[in-house]
Enzyme design. Structure first.
Site, PDB file in Angstrom:
ATOM      1  CG  HIS A   1      -2.001  -1.041   1.135  1.00  0.00           C
ATOM      2  ND1 HIS A   1      -3.003  -1.139   2.063  1.00  0.00           N
ATOM      3  CD2 HIS A   1      -2.235  -2.025   0.214  1.00  0.00           C
ATOM      4  CE1 HIS A   1      -3.811  -2.138   1.736  1.00  0.00           C
ATOM      5  NE2 HIS A   1      -3.362  -2.690   0.629  1.00  0.00           N
TER       6      HIS A   1
ATOM      7  CB  CYS B   1      -1.117   1.358   6.198  1.00  0.00           C
ATOM      8  SG  CYS B   1      -0.874   0.624   4.551  1.00  0.00           S
TER       9      CYS B   1
ATOM     10  CD1 TRP C   1     -11.733   6.518 -35.703  1.00  0.00           C
ATOM     11  CD2 TRP C   1     -12.372   7.181 -33.672  1.00  0.00           C
ATOM     12  NE1 TRP C   1     -11.186   5.658 -34.795  1.00  0.00           N
ATOM     13  CE2 TRP C   1     -11.556   6.047 -33.538  1.00  0.00           C
ATOM     14  CE3 TRP C   1     -12.903   7.774 -32.531  1.00  0.00           C
ATOM     15  CZ2 TRP C   1     -11.245   5.503 -32.300  1.00  0.00           C
ATOM     16  CZ3 TRP C   1     -12.598   7.232 -31.290  1.00  0.00           C
ATOM     17  CH2 TRP C   1     -11.776   6.112 -31.183  1.00  0.00           C
TER      18      TRP C   1
ATOM     19  CG  ASP D   1     -18.303   0.956 -35.017  1.00  0.00           C
ATOM     20  OD1 ASP D   1     -18.691   1.133 -36.190  1.00  0.00           O
ATOM     21  OD2 ASP D   1     -18.719   1.613 -34.046  1.00  0.00           O
TER      22      ASP D   1
ATOM     23  CG  LEU E   1     -13.725  -2.003 -27.211  1.00  0.00           C
ATOM     24  CD1 LEU E   1     -14.810  -2.860 -26.588  1.00  0.00           C
ATOM     25  CD2 LEU E   1     -14.121  -0.533 -27.214  1.00  0.00           C
TER      26      LEU E   1
ATOM     27  CB  CYS F   1      -5.559  -0.479   5.458  1.00  0.00           C
ATOM     28  SG  CYS F   1      -3.872  -1.110   5.401  1.00  0.00           S
TER      29      CYS F   1
ATOM     30  CB  THR G   1     -20.647  -1.082 -30.253  1.00  0.00           C
ATOM     31  OG1 THR G   1     -21.638  -0.114 -29.896  1.00  0.00           O
ATOM     32  CG2 THR G   1     -19.315  -0.372 -30.468  1.00  0.00           C
TER      33      THR G   1
ATOM     34  CD  GLU H   1      -1.121   4.282   3.784  1.00  0.00           C
ATOM     35  OE1 GLU H   1      -2.223   4.586   4.257  1.00  0.00           O
ATOM     36  OE2 GLU H   1      -0.986   3.472   2.831  1.00  0.00           O
TER      37      GLU H   1
ATOM     38  NE  ARG I   1      -5.827   2.152 -30.438  1.00  0.00           N
ATOM     39  CZ  ARG I   1      -7.118   1.936 -30.190  1.00  0.00           C
ATOM     40  NH1 ARG I   1      -7.522   0.764 -29.751  1.00  0.00           N
ATOM     41  NH2 ARG I   1      -8.002   2.908 -30.371  1.00  0.00           N
TER      42      ARG I   1
END
Length: 327
Positions: free
Chosen positions: A45, A77, A163, A193, A197, A68, A189, A47, A200
């Protein structure tokens, strides 16, 4: 110091679920002694990443979220803070988990550590919207993203590119994908298309899950089934939106980017399942039958969804509007 902690926390957005993105800075006499952030689930975490088992007697630690107080994959933590000799712990926001909220303050003060809470809370709040949503509503935070013409349409001739917006707007979408856990779209979709997804423009070690909602199923050599991230694709057939979100939350996903056509976005909107809007407006008027946001719609202007914290940005020739749904 807290501003720096927030900057660090942002590096973990989209990578830490089911945990929140958190940043930490250790300071004394105005000098940063150490800093860290939660890089991904299973790692230290924020900390502990900053402290690394070292001692900082008399120092102050700034954390974007309440430390936490329970032992998970790593130690609590609060224990690390006490063991490091920290004299003052300042955190922006309390843990939204009702079973943990306030526990850190009690334990730290019992050990002689001064505690300040709520410092720059509003600035840090956006970092854990998804985590808070899962903890309090048992579903992820949903960001609806759509790109449309000035007349609210996404109509395009058959076979034309997907687009409406320009390069700068598309880069902004990549940035957004880089910060979420799931990209959710509809079967139509995918069929129309065939999008990838994927993220990049950024170094993303793990691609967001690609979730597809469909009524009739989805079969074919689509990119989401054939590329190197095919194992990060999930199909939800004939499952209601609220149940899809509940399932994603149970699997440990905090944030969902809804990238879909007007029908599915309208369905989520009608059900009150959208928390944030990201709308790109292209400088054109297309007309035609396909709306960027369909569905049943509001019964009246007074019943329409209002937005707060609204911001506008010009991206090349396009304009982006971003805002939170008023509750």
């Amino acid at each position: 110091m807290m501003t720096r902690a927030i900057e660090l926390a942002r590096k973990g957005m989209g990578r830490t679920s089911p945990n929140p993105a958190v940043g930490a800075v250790v300071e004394m006499d105005g000098q940063i002694l150490a800093e860290g952030y939660h890089q991904k689930c299973g790692t230290a975490h924020a900390e502990r990443d900053a402290l690394k088992g070292r001692s900082f007697p008399g120092a102050t630690i700034y954390v974007t979220l309440e430390p936490c107080s329970t032992h998970g994959r790593t130690g609590a933590c609060v224990d690390a803070i006490i063991e490091a000799g920290i004299s003052h712990c300042i955190y922006a926001e309390e843990d939204p988990n009702p079973h943990h909220v306030g526990a850190a303050k009690t334990l730290l003060e019992k050990a002689g550590v001064q505690v300040t809470t709520g410092f720059m809370e509003q600035d840090a709040s956006a970092l854990i919207r998804g985590f808070r949503s899962v903890q309090t509503r048992h579903r992820p935070w949903v960001i609806a993203k759509t790109a449309m013409s000035l007349d609210g349409r996404i109509t395009r001739p058959e076979g034309e590119g997907q687009w409406l917006t320009g390069r700068e707007a598309r880069h902004c979408v990549q940035q957004l994908r880089n910060e979420v856990d799931v990209i959710l779209t509809g079967g139509e979709t995918i069929r129309r298309d065939n999008p990838a997804l994927t993220v990049r423009d950024y170094d993303r070690p793990i691609q967001p899950l690609r979730a597809v909602m469909t009524r009739q199923g989805l079969v074919g050599d689509y990119n989401i089934f054939t590329d190197e991230h095919a194992d990060r694709t999930r199909i939800f057939q004939n499952i209601a939106p609220d149940q899809v979100l509940k399932s994603l939350a149970q699997e440990g996903f905090n944030t969902v980017l809804l990238e879909a056509g007007g029908t599915l976005i309208g369905e989520f909107s009608d059900a009150g399942l959208i928390d944030e809007w990201l709308i790109f407006l292209a400088p054109m008027v297309t007309g035609g039958p396909k709306s960027g946001v369909a569905g049943l719609g509001a019964e009246s202007v007074s019943a329409a969804q209002g937005l707060t914290d609204v911001a506008f940005h010009q991206l090349g020739d396009d304009v982006m509007l971003r805002g939170l749904v008023k509750r």
